[in-house]
Design an enzyme around this catalytic site. Structure first.
Site, PDB file in Angstrom:
ATOM      1  N   GLY A 170       0.853  -1.193   0.000  1.00  0.00           N
ATOM      2  CA  GLY A 170       0.000   0.000   0.000  1.00  0.00           C
ATOM      3  C   GLY A 170       0.887   1.241   0.000  1.00  0.00           C
ATOM      4  O   GLY A 170       2.080   1.163   0.333  1.00  0.00           O
ATOM      5  N   ASN A 171       0.282   2.346  -0.350  1.00  0.00           N
ATOM      6  CA  ASN A 171       1.024   3.609  -0.465  1.00  0.00           C
ATOM      7  C   ASN A 171       1.705   3.998   0.851  1.00  0.00           C
ATOM      8  O   ASN A 171       1.364   3.470   1.922  1.00  0.00           O
ATOM      9  CB  ASN A 171       0.043   4.710  -0.887  1.00  0.00           C
ATOM     10  CG  ASN A 171       0.719   5.810  -1.697  1.00  0.00           C
ATOM     11  OD1 ASN A 171       1.940   5.933  -1.686  1.00  0.00           O
ATOM     12  ND2 ASN A 171      -0.084   6.601  -2.386  1.00  0.00           N
ATOM     13  N   ILE A 172       2.638   4.911   0.806  1.00  0.00           N
ATOM     14  CA  ILE A 172       3.236   5.475   2.021  1.00  0.00           C
ATOM     15  C   ILE A 172       2.092   6.093   2.835  1.00  0.00           C
ATOM     16  O   ILE A 172       1.277   6.836   2.278  1.00  0.00           O
ATOM     17  CB  ILE A 172       4.256   6.592   1.671  1.00  0.00           C
ATOM     18  CG1 ILE A 172       5.319   6.093   0.703  1.00  0.00           C
ATOM     19  CG2 ILE A 172       4.908   7.144   2.935  1.00  0.00           C
ATOM     20  CD1 ILE A 172       6.191   7.206   0.105  1.00  0.00           C
ATOM     21  N   GLY A 191      -0.924   2.699   6.252  1.00  0.00           N
ATOM     22  CA  GLY A 191      -1.153   2.028   7.540  1.00  0.00           C
ATOM     23  C   GLY A 191      -0.531   0.649   7.662  1.00  0.00           C
ATOM     24  O   GLY A 191      -0.916  -0.136   8.533  1.00  0.00           O
ATOM     25  N   GLU A 233       6.418  -6.484   5.463  1.00  0.00           N
ATOM     26  CA  GLU A 233       5.968  -5.128   5.116  1.00  0.00           C
ATOM     27  C   GLU A 233       6.617  -4.795   3.779  1.00  0.00           C
ATOM     28  O   GLU A 233       7.838  -4.725   3.676  1.00  0.00           O
ATOM     29  CB  GLU A 233       6.413  -4.120   6.177  1.00  0.00           C
ATOM     30  CG  GLU A 233       5.967  -2.718   5.821  1.00  0.00           C
ATOM     31  CD  GLU A 233       6.189  -1.732   6.957  1.00  0.00           C
ATOM     32  OE1 GLU A 233       6.914  -2.085   7.904  1.00  0.00           O
ATOM     33  OE2 GLU A 233       5.650  -0.622   6.886  1.00  0.00           O
TER      34      GLU A 233
HETATM   35  P1  DGT Z   1       2.734   2.891   6.444  1.00  0.00           P
HETATM   36  O1  DGT Z   1       2.826   2.171   7.748  1.00  0.00           O
HETATM   37  O2  DGT Z   1       1.748   2.286   5.493  1.00  0.00           O
HETATM   38  O3  DGT Z   1       2.575   4.340   6.620  1.00  0.00           O
HETATM   39  O4  DGT Z   1       4.096   2.619   5.707  1.00  0.00           O
HETATM   40  P2  DGT Z   1       5.454   3.313   5.934  1.00  0.00           P
HETATM   41  O5  DGT Z   1       5.405   4.686   5.413  1.00  0.00           O
HETATM   42  O6  DGT Z   1       5.953   3.096   7.320  1.00  0.00           O
HETATM   43  O7  DGT Z   1       6.352   2.423   4.971  1.00  0.00           O
HETATM   44  P3  DGT Z   1       6.609   2.635   3.422  1.00  0.00           P
HETATM   45  O8  DGT Z   1       7.222   1.389   2.896  1.00  0.00           O
HETATM   46  O9  DGT Z   1       5.397   3.055   2.688  1.00  0.00           O
HETATM   47  O10 DGT Z   1       7.654   3.786   3.357  1.00  0.00           O
HETATM   48  C1  DGT Z   1       8.705   4.036   4.264  1.00  0.00           C
HETATM   49  C2  DGT Z   1       9.554   5.111   3.644  1.00  0.00           C
HETATM   50  O11 DGT Z   1      10.444   4.523   2.700  1.00  0.00           O
HETATM   51  C3  DGT Z   1       8.768   6.133   2.880  1.00  0.00           C
HETATM   52  O12 DGT Z   1       9.378   7.390   3.043  1.00  0.00           O
HETATM   53  C4  DGT Z   1       8.857   5.684   1.441  1.00  0.00           C
HETATM   54  C5  DGT Z   1      10.161   5.016   1.388  1.00  0.00           C
HETATM   55  N1  DGT Z   1      10.249   3.855   0.516  1.00  0.00           N
HETATM   56  C6  DGT Z   1       9.923   2.590   0.816  1.00  0.00           C
HETATM   57  N2  DGT Z   1      10.274   1.753  -0.163  1.00  0.00           N
HETATM   58  C7  DGT Z   1      10.838   2.523  -1.118  1.00  0.00           C
HETATM   59  C8  DGT Z   1      11.418   2.263  -2.394  1.00  0.00           C
HETATM   60  O13 DGT Z   1      11.564   1.137  -2.881  1.00  0.00           O
HETATM   61  N3  DGT Z   1      11.849   3.374  -3.069  1.00  0.00           N
HETATM   62  C9  DGT Z   1      11.698   4.639  -2.590  1.00  0.00           C
HETATM   63  N4  DGT Z   1      12.092   5.630  -3.369  1.00  0.00           N
HETATM   64  N5  DGT Z   1      11.213   4.913  -1.398  1.00  0.00           N
HETATM   65  C10 DGT Z   1      10.792   3.872  -0.684  1.00  0.00           C
END
Ligand code: DGT
Length: 215
Positions: A14-16, A19, A90
């Site tokens: 799911g998007n950033i 949740g 995750e």
């Molecule tokens: P949530 O709990 O759904 O709010 O998820 P988050 O925000 O804890 O986790 P996530 O994976 O959506 O993102 C964590 C941070 O890492 C967020 O600033 C986006 C970044 N991020 C995650 N995976 C990637 C990736 O493969 N590439 C880039 N550019 N950023 C990423």
């Protein structure tokens, strides 16, 4: 529960701000699940380098390095074995490739040659089956909801995240998980309405996990 002792791997996608982390924290209370959190600690402290902050500060300079590292750290988590019947990850190497790499390339932050190199590595990393998933749970939320949650949690690295960025990432998730037009992966996908209250989202995800193991 199934008597076959079969083990399952689920990725919560799911998007950033949709949740995912709180769903994982909730599933951690279930004896059915072992949780594999995203390698955020590595990304914010890679031998002293906060490559996540560097990415947001200068995506053109650090996009390729970030994605190369993200791909590698996620592949290691896919290969990690767990004890409980369900391993819950995750995100996955697939969202790194089909959402983040795709988005950086489309927005001309990654160059063609960088995109091709990342794609070759990705194909090699998934080729031996060690990144297998039995199910994807897609926490589907509107970009507006995601932005609101990101602002509330206030992570310093994420100050520059805009609604535009969340909208383009949302499109990549939709193309990958709803339209399924960027990949011919045959992983089953269940959609959870992540605009709902936390309690409802927890309830829906828990039900999906129980259904998976009771088949
Ligand atoms: P949530 O709990 O759904 O709010 O998820 P988050 O925000 O804890 O986790 P996530 O994976 O959506 O993102 C964590 C941070 O890492 C967020 O600033 C986006 C970044 N991020 C995650 N995976 C990637 C990736 O493969 N590439 C880039 N550019 N950023 C990423």
């Amino acid at each position: 529960m199934s008597s076959s002792n079969k083990k399952f791997t689920i990725a919560v996608e799911g998007n950033i701000g949709s949740g995912k982390s709180s769903v994982l924290a909730h599933l951690a209370n279930s004896s059915l699940c072992d949780i594999i959190a995203e390698p955020l600690d590595n990304w914010t402290n890679l031998k002293g380098h906060n490559i996540l902050a560097m990415l947001y500060e200068d995506p053109k300079r650090w996009g390729f390095a970030f994605q190369a590292n993200a791909q590698m750290t996620l592949a290691k988590l896919h290969a990690q074995t767990t004890k409980a019947p369900v391993k819950v990850m995750e995100r996955s190497i697939y969202s790194a490739r089909y959402c983040f790499v795709e988005n950086l390339y489309r927005s001309k932050i990654l160059q063609g040659v960088e995109y091709e190199i990342l794609n070759d590595w990705f194909q090699m990393l998934i080729s031996n089956g060690s990144c297998h998933l039995d199910l994807i749970l897609y926490l589907r939320a509107t970009p507006e909801t995601c932005l609101q949650r990101i602002q509330t949690r206030n992570r310093s690295e994420e100050e520059s995240i805009s609604l535009d960025y969340l909208q383009t990432l949302h499109e990549c998730h939709e193309e990958w998980l709803i339209n399924r037009n960027s990949t011919n992966l045959s992983i089953p996908i269940l959609i959870v309405d992540a605009n709902q209250t936390k309690e409802r989202v927890y309830n829906d995800t828990h039900t999906h996990v129980e259904n998976l193991v009771s088949y």
